[in-house]
Design an enzyme around this catalytic site. Structure first.
Site, PDB file in Angstrom:
ATOM      1  N   LYS A  22       0.848  -1.196   0.000  1.00  0.00           N
ATOM      2  CA  LYS A  22       0.000   0.000   0.000  1.00  0.00           C
ATOM      3  C   LYS A  22       0.882   1.243   0.000  1.00  0.00           C
ATOM      4  CE  LYS A  22      -3.822  -1.906   2.768  1.00  0.00           C
ATOM      5  NZ  LYS A  22      -4.925  -1.684   1.829  1.00  0.00           N
ATOM      6  N   ARG A  30     -10.295 -11.538   1.921  1.00  0.00           N
ATOM      7  CA  ARG A  30     -11.165 -12.580   1.369  1.00  0.00           C
ATOM      8  C   ARG A  30     -10.497 -13.953   1.434  1.00  0.00           C
ATOM      9  NH1 ARG A  30     -11.513  -9.345  -4.166  1.00  0.00           N
ATOM     10  NH2 ARG A  30     -11.068  -7.687  -2.667  1.00  0.00           N
TER      11      ARG A  30
END
Ligand code: BES
Ligand code: MN
Ligand code: ZN
Length: 496
Positions: A276, A350
């Site tokens: 990120k 996920r």
């Protein structure tokens, strides 16, 4: 904070502050201002006429030595429009009063209830609002605001008798608010103070305190279970991953569904090799908010003891870049057997949820509810005001939405539809772990749902709602503890 009832007549209440509320445009009628003695109300009318008391939401007016009362201060909280008033607003008004009083270094207040009969839901809402309001995320300050906390809250009936239903409501409110604050404490913890092992220890300690069954699985067990998706995320970190499992079963709930509560427990999300940008990366210490939510829910359930069977499953790990980290292009095999092509290592939530859902099903869960700080996309859609709700099973989606509405948590259903499945197809594996930019919250949710299979499943994307960037009159800046109340309401009102 010590919370109790007082049944003293209104003019004899001896707390430092008496808090009441009144509606917009109505100085001394409607709300609890209406219950004040005539001379106090006359003063409120006067203030209103001079433009000082508008009754707009959360406006606070502190009146010293109010005529006709024994208290030294009267706090009038604006309740906004009367047509919009409900228990969610009442909860916020109580929080507003508490925060206003403690900001003035006062330590005790009485909250005037609506009527002598005592509406139990209102009592619960006031207790919740007050305790949630009396919280600051300041444990790492050497000069803590918490030294200014409220010591005592009296719920004033203004006469009347002890009412056992009202006492039970007070207790419920206290249990739920304390659980919400427990979740907030966890979400607030920086990742150097809350590793997966620390989170597991906190869960174990809580479970021991409240009599829940708790099991913590470590790296060897996670690998032995063939949790390839969870492991892929965990392998890049020096911190060992933990699978935290808590169980609650009411003795006479043998016919109830086993509800699985799966909470994303990424104690820090760097993005991994798909790292990120550094701006705001510090916020990724909160990427275990889903897991913290489920621990808070279990903490409440253990005390409220509903006729239900509930299992929390929290896959806890860091997502780090390293020489051992998983990489874009890797293909992994999940516990379910489905293969996944990694297109972006930052779509790690996920993956850990996929194996946690499979595990929960294997352990016998017949309903799956997950909470996760899953996507930035949900905040683009709903801001940080509203949680995104997803699921194919209308009945369970509606149960969640109804509970959210009942407890004042904002939630909104977003669609899931087979047409979106095209977006996360892989050219070489069963699934790809990203579905591209458009509809990002939906494809992330549906990816998780692939692992629920036919089991009823509802997903809550709390990436926006886990944290409040501003201080509100009724809530500190920082972790919100949303959606603990919704899930507790759901589990304590199960119609099976
Ligand atoms: N933990 C983040 C989502 C998030 C974003 C939570 C902002 C709280 C605030 C999640 O793991 C993530 O990185 N999601 C990616 C998915 C993308 C790579 C498909 C995102 O939303 O950008
Ligand atoms: Mn991520
Ligand atoms: Zn994440």
């Amino acid at each position: 904070m010590n919370v109790d009832f007082t049944h003293e007549p209104l003019d004899r209440i001896s707390s430092t502050v008496l808090a009441v509320y009144g509606f917009e445009g109505r100085a001394a009628t409607g709300g609890t201002v209406e219950r004040l003695p005539g001379e106090t109300r006359a003063l409120l009318e006067e203030l209103h006429a001079s433009g000082e008391l508008s009754g707009k939401s959360y406006e606070c007016t502190l009146i010293h030595r109010p005529p006709g009362l024994a208290v030294s201060k009267l706090l009038v909280v604006g309740a906004g429009k009367q047509e919009k008033f409900n228990n969610a607003q009442l909860r916020r008004l109580a929080g507003t009063a508490v925060r206003h009083v403690r900001a003035r270094s006062l330590h005790d207040l009485a909250w005037l209830l609506d009527d002598k009969g005592m509406d139990t839901e209102a009592v619960q809402a006031v207790v919740e609002g007050a305790l949630v309001g009396d919280y600051d995320a300041d444990r790492y300050r050497t000069e803590r605001n918490s030294e200014r906390r409220i010591d005592r809250l009296d719920l004033a009936s203004g006469g009347g008798n002890v009412d056992t239903a009202a006492s039970a409501a007070l207790e419920r409110g206290r249990i739920i608010a304390e659980a919400q604050n427990f979740t907030r404490d966890l979400v607030n913890e920086p990742s150097n103070h809350l590793t997966p092992s620390d989170l597991a220890r906190r869960a174990e300690k809580m479970a021991a305190q409240f009599g829940l069954e708790c099991a913590v699985l470590g790296p060897e067990e996670i690998q032995a279970l063939k949790m390839g998706a969870f492991w892929a995320v965990a392998q890049g970190s020096e911190e060992p991953p933990k699978l935290i499992v808590l169980r609650y079963a009411h003795p006479s709930a043998a016919d109830s569904p086993w509800v699985g509560l799966i909470g994303k427990g990424i104690t820090f999300d760097t993005g991994g090799i798909s790292i990120k940008p550094s701006e705001n990366m510090h916020e990724m210490k909160t990427d275990m908010a889903g897991g913290a939510t489920m621990l808070g829910v279990m903490r409440s359930i253990a005390q409220l003891k509903p006729r239900a069977r509930v299992m929390a499953v929290v896959p806890a790990t860091e997502n780090m870049p390293s020489g051992k980290a998983f990489k874009p292009g890797d293909v992994i095999t999940s516990m379910s057997g489905k293969t996944i092509e990694i297109l972006n290592t930052d779509a790690e939530g996920r993956l850990v949820l996929a194996d946690a859902l499979t595990y929960a099903k294997q352990q016998g869960c017949t309903v799956l509810l997950d909470a996760a700080t899953l996507t930035g996309a949900v905040t683009v859609a709903l801001g940080n005001i509203t949680t995104g709700v997803f699921g194919w099973n209308k009945e369970w989606v509606n149960r969640v939405l109804e509970s959210a509405a009942a407890v004042g948590d904002r939630m909104w259903e977003l669609p899931v539809d087979d047409e979106y499945r095209e977006l996360y197809k892989s050219s070489i594996a069963d699934l790809a772990n990203t579905g591209g930019r458009y509809g990002g919250a939906i494809t992330a949710a549906m990816f998780v749902g692939e692992f629920a299979g036919d089991t009823p499943w509802v997903h809550l994307d709390i990436a926006g709602t886990r944290w409040s960037n501003e201080e509100k009159p009724y809530l500190a800046k920082g972790p919100t503890g949303h959606p603990v109340r919704t899930l507790v309401h759901l589990l304590t009102n199960l119609r099976t």
